[in-house]
Enzyme design. Structure first.
Site, PDB file in Angstrom:
ATOM      1  N   ILE A  22       0.808  -1.230   0.000  1.00 22.73           N
ATOM      2  CA  ILE A  22       0.000   0.000   0.000  1.00 22.73           C
ATOM      3  C   ILE A  22       0.838   1.277   0.000  1.00 22.73           C
ATOM      4  O   ILE A  22       0.333   2.341  -0.295  1.00 22.73           O
ATOM      5  CB  ILE A  22      -1.023   0.054   1.173  1.00 22.73           C
ATOM      6  CG1 ILE A  22      -0.328  -0.082   2.528  1.00 22.73           C
ATOM      7  CG2 ILE A  22      -2.109  -1.001   1.007  1.00 22.73           C
ATOM      8  CD1 ILE A  22      -1.224   0.344   3.678  1.00 22.73           C
ATOM      9  N   SER A  23       2.120   1.137   0.346  1.00 22.64           N
ATOM     10  CA  SER A  23       2.944   2.349   0.338  1.00 22.64           C
ATOM     11  C   SER A  23       4.417   1.987   0.198  1.00 22.64           C
ATOM     12  O   SER A  23       4.880   0.981   0.729  1.00 22.64           O
ATOM     13  CB  SER A  23       2.703   3.129   1.633  1.00 22.64           C
ATOM     14  OG  SER A  23       3.790   3.967   1.916  1.00 22.64           O
ATOM     15  N   GLY A  25       7.812   4.059   0.721  1.00 22.01           N
ATOM     16  CA  GLY A  25       8.492   5.301   1.093  1.00 22.01           C
ATOM     17  C   GLY A  25       9.993   5.162   0.900  1.00 22.01           C
ATOM     18  O   GLY A  25      10.472   4.166   0.358  1.00 22.01           O
ATOM     19  N   ALA A  26      10.713   6.210   1.340  1.00 23.60           N
ATOM     20  CA  ALA A  26      12.164   6.203   1.173  1.00 23.60           C
ATOM     21  C   ALA A  26      12.806   5.106   2.018  1.00 23.60           C
ATOM     22  O   ALA A  26      13.800   4.502   1.617  1.00 23.60           O
ATOM     23  CB  ALA A  26      12.717   7.566   1.578  1.00 23.60           C
ATOM     24  N   ALA A  28      10.822   2.556   3.913  1.00 20.47           N
ATOM     25  CA  ALA A  28      10.081   1.329   4.181  1.00 20.47           C
ATOM     26  C   ALA A  28       9.000   1.051   3.141  1.00 20.47           C
ATOM     27  O   ALA A  28       8.497   1.962   2.488  1.00 20.47           O
ATOM     28  CB  ALA A  28       9.444   1.420   5.558  1.00 20.47           C
ATOM     29  N   VAL A  30       5.217  -0.671   2.929  1.00 19.05           N
ATOM     30  CA  VAL A  30       4.136  -0.992   3.850  1.00 19.05           C
ATOM     31  C   VAL A  30       3.101  -1.862   3.135  1.00 19.05           C
ATOM     32  O   VAL A  30       2.673  -1.540   2.029  1.00 19.05           O
ATOM     33  CB  VAL A  30       3.498   0.297   4.422  1.00 19.05           C
ATOM     34  CG1 VAL A  30       2.296  -0.026   5.283  1.00 19.05           C
ATOM     35  CG2 VAL A  30       4.524   1.082   5.230  1.00 19.05           C
ATOM     36  N   LYS A  43      -9.168 -13.772  12.897  1.00 20.14           N
ATOM     37  CA  LYS A  43      -9.676 -13.543  11.532  1.00 20.14           C
ATOM     38  C   LYS A  43     -10.364 -12.190  11.402  1.00 20.14           C
ATOM     39  O   LYS A  43     -10.784 -11.804  10.324  1.00 20.14           O
ATOM     40  CB  LYS A  43     -10.700 -14.641  11.178  1.00 20.14           C
ATOM     41  CG  LYS A  43     -10.090 -16.025  11.053  1.00 20.14           C
ATOM     42  CD  LYS A  43      -9.847 -16.383   9.593  1.00 20.14           C
ATOM     43  CE  LYS A  43      -9.413 -17.822   9.442  1.00 20.14           C
ATOM     44  NZ  LYS A  43      -7.985 -17.944   9.263  1.00 20.14           N
ATOM     45  N   ASP A 160       7.821  13.556  12.602  1.00 19.36           N
ATOM     46  CA  ASP A 160       7.441  13.611  11.179  1.00 19.36           C
ATOM     47  C   ASP A 160       5.937  13.846  11.059  1.00 19.36           C
ATOM     48  O   ASP A 160       5.209  13.055  10.454  1.00 19.36           O
ATOM     49  CB  ASP A 160       7.850  12.293  10.502  1.00 19.36           C
ATOM     50  CG  ASP A 160       7.721  12.341   8.988  1.00 19.36           C
ATOM     51  OD1 ASP A 160       7.624  13.455   8.423  1.00 19.36           O
ATOM     52  OD2 ASP A 160       7.716  11.268   8.356  1.00 19.36           O
TER      53      ASP A 160
HETATM   54  N1  ADP Z   1      -1.055   1.217  11.336  1.00 17.04           N
HETATM   55  C1  ADP Z   1      -1.422   1.671  10.137  1.00 17.04           C
HETATM   56  N2  ADP Z   1      -2.732   1.666   9.796  1.00 17.04           N
HETATM   57  C2  ADP Z   1      -3.135   2.100   8.580  1.00 17.04           C
HETATM   58  N3  ADP Z   1      -2.306   2.539   7.631  1.00 17.04           N
HETATM   59  C3  ADP Z   1      -0.996   2.568   7.899  1.00 17.04           C
HETATM   60  C4  ADP Z   1      -0.474   2.144   9.166  1.00 17.04           C
HETATM   61  N4  ADP Z   1       0.859   2.273   9.133  1.00 17.04           N
HETATM   62  C5  ADP Z   1       1.165   2.761   7.911  1.00 17.04           C
HETATM   63  N5  ADP Z   1       0.055   2.934   7.159  1.00 17.04           N
HETATM   64  C6  ADP Z   1      -0.037   3.446   5.768  1.00 17.04           C
HETATM   65  O1  ADP Z   1       1.217   3.320   5.125  1.00 17.04           O
HETATM   66  C7  ADP Z   1       1.784   4.613   4.860  1.00 17.04           C
HETATM   67  C8  ADP Z   1       3.288   4.569   5.111  1.00 17.04           C
HETATM   68  O2  ADP Z   1       3.550   4.135   6.434  1.00 17.04           O
HETATM   69  P1  ADP Z   1       4.492   4.969   7.414  1.00 17.04           P
HETATM   70  O3  ADP Z   1       4.596   4.250   8.700  1.00 17.04           O
HETATM   71  O4  ADP Z   1       4.001   6.368   7.463  1.00 17.04           O
HETATM   72  O5  ADP Z   1       5.889   4.861   6.672  1.00 17.04           O
HETATM   73  P2  ADP Z   1       6.818   5.933   5.930  1.00 17.04           P
HETATM   74  O6  ADP Z   1       7.980   6.076   6.844  1.00 17.04           O
HETATM   75  O7  ADP Z   1       7.135   5.293   4.630  1.00 17.04           O
HETATM   76  O8  ADP Z   1       6.029   7.211   5.788  1.00 17.04           O
HETATM   77  C9  ADP Z   1       1.005   5.573   5.764  1.00 17.04           C
HETATM   78  O9  ADP Z   1       0.999   6.877   5.254  1.00 17.04           O
HETATM   79  C10 ADP Z   1      -0.376   4.928   5.793  1.00 17.04           C
HETATM   80  O10 ADP Z   1      -1.093   5.244   4.613  1.00 17.04           O
HETATM   81 MG    MG Z   2       4.692   8.212   6.993  1.00 20.24          MG
END
Ligand code: ADP
Ligand code: MG
Length: 257
Positions: A22-23, A25-26, A28, A30, A43, A160
């Site tokens: 779903i994401s 970043g620089a 990590a 996710v 479940k 952040d």
């Molecule tokens: N516990 C969580 N619940 C829902 N979405 C999350 C959660 N942790 C991360 N995300 C989603 O993943 C994105 C990136 O995670 P994040 O921890 O912010 O990492 P980064 O350091 O890459 O910004 C978040 O902006 C959010 O959309």
């Molecule tokens: Mg973030």
């Protein structure tokens, strides 16, 4: 590169483990999943897996040490905040610091326009003259300010604060939005007013750059909640004074270019 990382994640979790990226970043990647890391009986919940991949521009040993250190620091912070009264954050479920993995509970839901309920998307959804001044927007932003105030009152800083690192979720009983803080990769314990002033400044700037039309009102509501969460008015005064100084420094810097 990312397909290679994803196949590494699949190999680590097991081919059948259902994950969705779903994401990216620089630092990590996710993923979300509906499978608990070690208890297949669970479940009902959704989980987030945050993975810090190997960086091949770093020396392998340094990379391992750094990954472990950052993963442990983020977990430590989550555990601390899981036990802090009044703070809304995801729950730490599991972690493998040696390999850079953190499992946590998933926060948030879908907004009426189909986007994820980050504060950023929520404000964009209301980004028009009719909706921007709704009491729901005001109440959400006051709650956001309160969360940051409680964090600072407990001598923790986020590090952040952007509108993507704040997620909204409706209370299961009342249906009213609550504000949650996520992403504690740069967070930690700090008693310094400077760190708190910088936290507030970073969020103020983030709101101004992504939601410029209504930013003044939004920031006013955030600060209203922030102020309400402080019992000690002297501490509050000191933080606000430093916040203003940080702001002045920022202005000077942007004038110099
Ligand atoms: N516990 C969580 N619940 C829902 N979405 C999350 C959660 N942790 C991360 N995300 C989603 O993943 C994105 C990136 O995670 P994040 O921890 O912010 O990492 P980064 O350091 O890459 O910004 C978040 O902006 C959010 O959309
Ligand atoms: Mg973030």
């Amino acid at each position: 590169m990312s397909t290679e990382i994803i196949s590494r994640v699949k190999e680590y979790l097991g081919e059948d483990f259902p994950v969705r990226l779903i994401s990216q970043g620089a630092e990590a990647l996710v993923f979300e999943t509906n499978q608990h890391p070690f208890n297949p009986e669970v479940k009902t919940e959704e989980f987030i897996i945050k993975y810090r991949p190997f960086k091949n521009y770093r020396h392998p040993q340094i990379d391992k040490t750094l990954t472990k250190k950052r993963t442990v620091a983020e977990c430590r912070c989550l555990v601390k905040l899981n036990n802090m009264k009044g703070i809304n954050v995801p729950h730490l479920v599991a972690s493998d610091p040696y390999n850079g993995y953190i499992w946590q509970t998933k926060i948030g839901e879908q907004l009426p326009n189909g986007t994820f309920s980050s504060l950023k998307n929520f404000l964009w959804l209301h980004n028009n003259d009719k909706d921007a001044y709704l009491s729901t927007v005001e109440e959400v932003l006051i709650k956001v300010g309160k969360q940051i105030g409680i964090l600072h009152n407990n001598q923790y800083i986020h590090g952040d604060l952007t509108s993507s690192n704040i997620v909204l979720q409706r209370d299961a009983n009342t249906g009213i939005w609550d504000a949650y803080l996520i992403d504690f990769g740069l967070s930690g314990y700090s008693t310094m007013v400077e760190d708190k002033g910088v936290d507030l400044y970073v969020l103020e700037r983030a709101i101004m750059s992504t939601h410029s039309l209504y930013a003044d009102k939004y920031n006013e509501w955030i600060m209203q909640g922030y102020k309400e969460s402080f019992d000690n008015q002297d501490n509050l005064k000191q933080v606000l004074k430093r916040f203003e100084e940080v702001r002045q420094r920022g202005r000077k810097r942007s004038m110099l270019g």
